[in-house]
Motif scaffolding. Sequence first.
Motif, short mmCIF file in Angstrom:
data_model
loop_
_atom_site.label_atom_id
_atom_site.label_comp_id
_atom_site.label_asym_id
_atom_site.label_seq_id
_atom_site.Cartn_x
_atom_site.Cartn_y
_atom_site.Cartn_z
N ARG A 202 -5.65 8.70 1.91
CA ARG A 202 -5.77 7.30 2.31
C ARG A 202 -4.61 6.49 1.78
O ARG A 202 -3.95 6.86 0.81
N SER A 203 -4.42 5.37 2.39
CA SER A 203 -3.46 4.38 1.91
C SER A 203 -4.18 3.50 0.91
O SER A 203 -5.26 2.99 1.19
N VAL A 204 -3.63 3.36 -0.29
CA VAL A 204 -4.28 2.59 -1.35
C VAL A 204 -3.34 1.50 -1.85
O VAL A 204 -2.12 1.62 -1.72
N PRO A 205 -3.89 0.43 -2.44
CA PRO A 205 -3.02 -0.59 -3.03
C PRO A 205 -2.12 0.03 -4.11
O PRO A 205 -2.58 0.87 -4.89
N MET A 206 -0.89 -0.42 -4.18
CA MET A 206 0.06 0.16 -5.13
C MET A 206 0.06 -0.53 -6.48
O MET A 206 0.83 -0.17 -7.35
N TRP A 207 -0.78 -1.51 -6.69
CA TRP A 207 -0.79 -2.21 -7.98
C TRP A 207 -1.14 -1.26 -9.06
O TRP A 207 -0.88 -1.42 -10.21
N ARG B 115 0.84 -1.19 0.00
CA ARG B 115 0.00 0.00 0.00
C ARG B 115 0.88 1.25 0.00
O ARG B 115 2.02 1.21 0.41
N GLY B 116 0.30 2.34 -0.48
CA GLY B 116 1.02 3.60 -0.51
C GLY B 116 0.06 4.77 -0.51
O GLY B 116 -1.15 4.62 -0.46
N ASP B 117 0.61 5.95 -0.58
CA ASP B 117 -0.15 7.20 -0.56
C ASP B 117 -1.02 7.32 -1.83
O ASP B 117 -0.57 6.99 -2.93
N ALA B 118 -2.23 7.83 -1.68
CA ALA B 118 -3.15 7.96 -2.81
C ALA B 118 -2.90 9.21 -3.64
O ALA B 118 -3.52 9.39 -4.69
N THR B 119 -1.99 10.08 -3.22
CA THR B 119 -1.78 11.35 -3.92
C THR B 119 -1.35 11.17 -5.37
O THR B 119 -1.87 11.87 -6.25
N PRO B 120 -0.40 10.28 -5.71
CA PRO B 120 -0.05 10.12 -7.13
C PRO B 120 -1.24 9.69 -8.00
O PRO B 120 -1.39 10.15 -9.13
#
Length: 155
Positions: free
Chosen positions: A150-155, A14-19
């Motif tokens: 939010r933290s979102v899946p990085m896939w 998981r990672g930051d949703a900003t990108p």
Amino acid sequence: MKAWSRWSSLIDRRGDATPLAVARIVAGFTIAFHLQAMWLSGIGVSVWVDQKFGGLKGVDLDWLESFGGATPANVRALMALGFVVSLLMMAGVFTRVTTVATYLVFRVLTGLNDHAGGSSDDLLINGLFLLMLSDCGGALSWDNRGKPARSVPMW
């Protein structure tokens, strides 16, 4: 079992949703700008309207026939709808719904005439497809206002 464990941990990162939010904003702005330019110049009606209604080329999108075909009124309605939903997607208002709507409208319009689009349209359509599946409203959106990204899946 080890391969499944590696695969599971890879797609669970998981990672930051900003990108993703930035990608959503850029895609929404690009489509809104594109549709607005097509509307104001009159090019949209010229290239996307079926030849039997005064357009430049015959189109073959069978399901649009249920609504009267690729008439000037239908093409203008799709362009206006696409403009509005792409702006709403850009702002992150009902992000999932407006992203799906933007994808569908832009996909239909660009599919009306293969000679009027190009690789940039295909790139936007593919990007919108990925944004539909992601949580691109997890940051910088009306839906997430006042909350941290939010933290979102990085896939």
